[in-house]
Design an enzyme around this catalytic site. Structure first.
Site, PDB file in Angstrom:
ATOM      1  CG  ASP A   7      35.814 101.726  25.509  1.00 18.61           C
ATOM      2  OD1 ASP A   7      34.899 101.113  26.087  1.00 18.61           O
ATOM      3  OD2 ASP A   7      35.581 102.627  24.685  1.00 18.61           O
ATOM      4  CB  SER A   8      33.908  98.686  22.642  1.00 13.95           C
ATOM      5  OG  SER A   8      33.281  99.921  22.934  1.00 13.95           O
ATOM      6  N   GLY A  40      27.694  97.010  23.137  1.00 17.16           N
ATOM      7  CA  GLY A  40      26.425  97.069  23.867  1.00 17.16           C
ATOM      8  C   GLY A  40      25.281  96.295  23.256  1.00 17.16           C
ATOM      9  CB  CYS A  70      34.373  99.164  28.314  1.00 20.65           C
ATOM     10  SG  CYS A  70      32.897  98.597  27.444  1.00 20.65           S
ATOM     11  CB  THR A  72      29.264  97.287  27.766  1.00 24.09           C
ATOM     12  OG1 THR A  72      28.625  98.543  27.535  1.00 24.09           O
ATOM     13  CG2 THR A  72      28.416  96.169  27.219  1.00 24.09           C
ATOM     14  CD  GLU A 152      34.925 103.774  18.414  1.00 24.86           C
ATOM     15  OE1 GLU A 152      35.961 103.513  17.785  1.00 24.86           O
ATOM     16  OE2 GLU A 152      34.924 104.094  19.618  1.00 24.86           O
ATOM     17  CB  CYS A 184      28.111 104.162  27.794  1.00 26.83           C
ATOM     18  SG  CYS A 184      29.061 103.836  26.280  1.00 26.83           S
ATOM     19  CG  HIS A 186      32.002 105.012  23.195  1.00 21.01           C
ATOM     20  ND1 HIS A 186      32.400 103.804  23.700  1.00 21.01           N
ATOM     21  CD2 HIS A 186      32.617 105.144  21.992  1.00 21.01           C
ATOM     22  CE1 HIS A 186      33.226 103.224  22.845  1.00 21.01           C
ATOM     23  NE2 HIS A 186      33.373 104.019  21.797  1.00 21.01           N
TER      24      HIS A 186
HETATM   25  N1  DGL Z   1      32.239 102.355  25.995  1.00 20.22           N
HETATM   26  C1  DGL Z   1      31.458 101.238  26.357  1.00 20.22           C
HETATM   27  C2  DGL Z   1      30.794 101.371  27.707  1.00 20.22           C
HETATM   28  O1  DGL Z   1      31.326 102.062  28.554  1.00 20.22           O
HETATM   29  C3  DGL Z   1      30.664 100.475  25.352  1.00 20.22           C
HETATM   30  C4  DGL Z   1      30.219 101.084  24.075  1.00 20.22           C
HETATM   31  C5  DGL Z   1      29.828  99.988  23.100  1.00 20.22           C
HETATM   32  O2  DGL Z   1      30.757  99.439  22.487  1.00 20.22           O
HETATM   33  O3  DGL Z   1      28.633  99.678  22.969  1.00 20.22           O
HETATM   34  O4  DGL Z   1      29.779 100.776  27.983  1.00 20.22           O
END
Ligand code: DGL
Length: 259
Positions: A7-8, A40, A70, A72, A152, A184, A186
């Site tokens: 993931d990011s 994103g 993730c 995105t 984060e 998302c 996160h």
């Molecule tokens: N956790 C990510 C998602 O599910 C992306 C969050 C990000 O880095 O913008 O979309």
């Protein structure tokens, strides 16, 4: 077997927590691209390049299957990466179908809101999914591009976080949403903080558990052998994660296991 997740940042830990419940005796490698978070608000080419780097890294570490945990990165890069590589690459999808199904069972006159990153909200993939499923026109979308940044930093409950939520979701119109799809990974960390902005009986839905089941099915169909023990290795943007990072990731996993 060895299962890689990326993931990011810490969003994909929500998927790792679910898969560990289903498959507690496997070797896991988690790749958090926190140095490049948020995805994103990046361009598609940037997201694709970062996703490719992470997926190839996990494959080279010996993973039998890689999960893009993730939304995105899944919406931008999963299909292209599957064409380029022949090992299993699993993505996460916003839980729009379960939200519509639950709405039909519950009755009532609420609406459904999908919250996700700006990239996911602007992608044709999500619009097509909603157009296909939303016969009653109950689904709306909203981008919350700054929220991954709070996660984060380990900020789940601060005045500045609530100020951000008040600005984005403080309008009374959000009270009509009885189902909120966390599109998302996160955002899954924020169900408590978010609940006061929506209907009193709001239900949050996410794709983490469904993705975990999907991974288990693919592993079992592929006949992959169990490792017989649990281990988790953490990497941050292509490097071994520092002790400080690892204890942060473990604290988040611990928090998720208590939910
Ligand atoms: N956790 C990510 C998602 O599910 C992306 C969050 C990000 O880095 O913008 O979309």
């Amino acid at each position: 077997m060895k299962i890689g997740l990326f993931d990011s940042g810490i969003g994909g830990l929500t998927v790792l927590a679910q898969i560990m419940k289903l498959m507690p005796e496997e070797e896991y490698i988690y790749y958090a691209d926190s140095d490049n978070c948020p995805y994103g608000i990046k361009t598609k080419e940037e997201i694709y390049a970062l996703s490719k780097k992470a997926v190839v890294f996990l494959k080279e570490k010996g993973c039998d299957i890689v999960c893009i945990a993730c939304n995105t990165a899944t919406s931008v890069a999963a299909a292209r990466l599957r064409e380029e590589y022949d090992f299993p690459i699993v993505g996460v999808e916003p839980a729009v179908k379960p939200a519509i199904d639950h709405m039909a069972t519950d009755g009532g006159n609420g609406r459904i809101l999908v919250i996700a990153t700006p990239m996911t909200v602007n992608q044709k993939k999500l619009h097509d999914l909603i157009d296909r499923l939303d016969e009653e026109h109950l689904v709306d979308m909203k981008a919350l591009g700054n929220l991954p940044g709070y996660a984060e930093k380990g900020d789940f409950d601060s005045p500045s976080l609530y100020k951000y939520f008040d600005r984005e979701l403080g309008d009374e119109k959000y009270k009509k949403y009885t189902k909120v799809v966390l599109g998302c990974t996160h955002f899954i960390h924020y169900t408590e903080a978010l609940s006061k902005y929506f209907s009193d009986d709001v239900e949050f839905l996410d794709g983490a558990e469904g993705t975990a089941r999907n991974i288990r099915n693919i592993c079992s169909r592929a006949g992959l052998e169990t490792a017989g023990h649990l281990s988790i290795e953490f990497y941050r943007s292509g490097h071994e994660a520092s002790e400080e990072n690892v204890s942060f990731y473990r604290m988040i996993l611990d928090r998720l296991s208590k939910k």
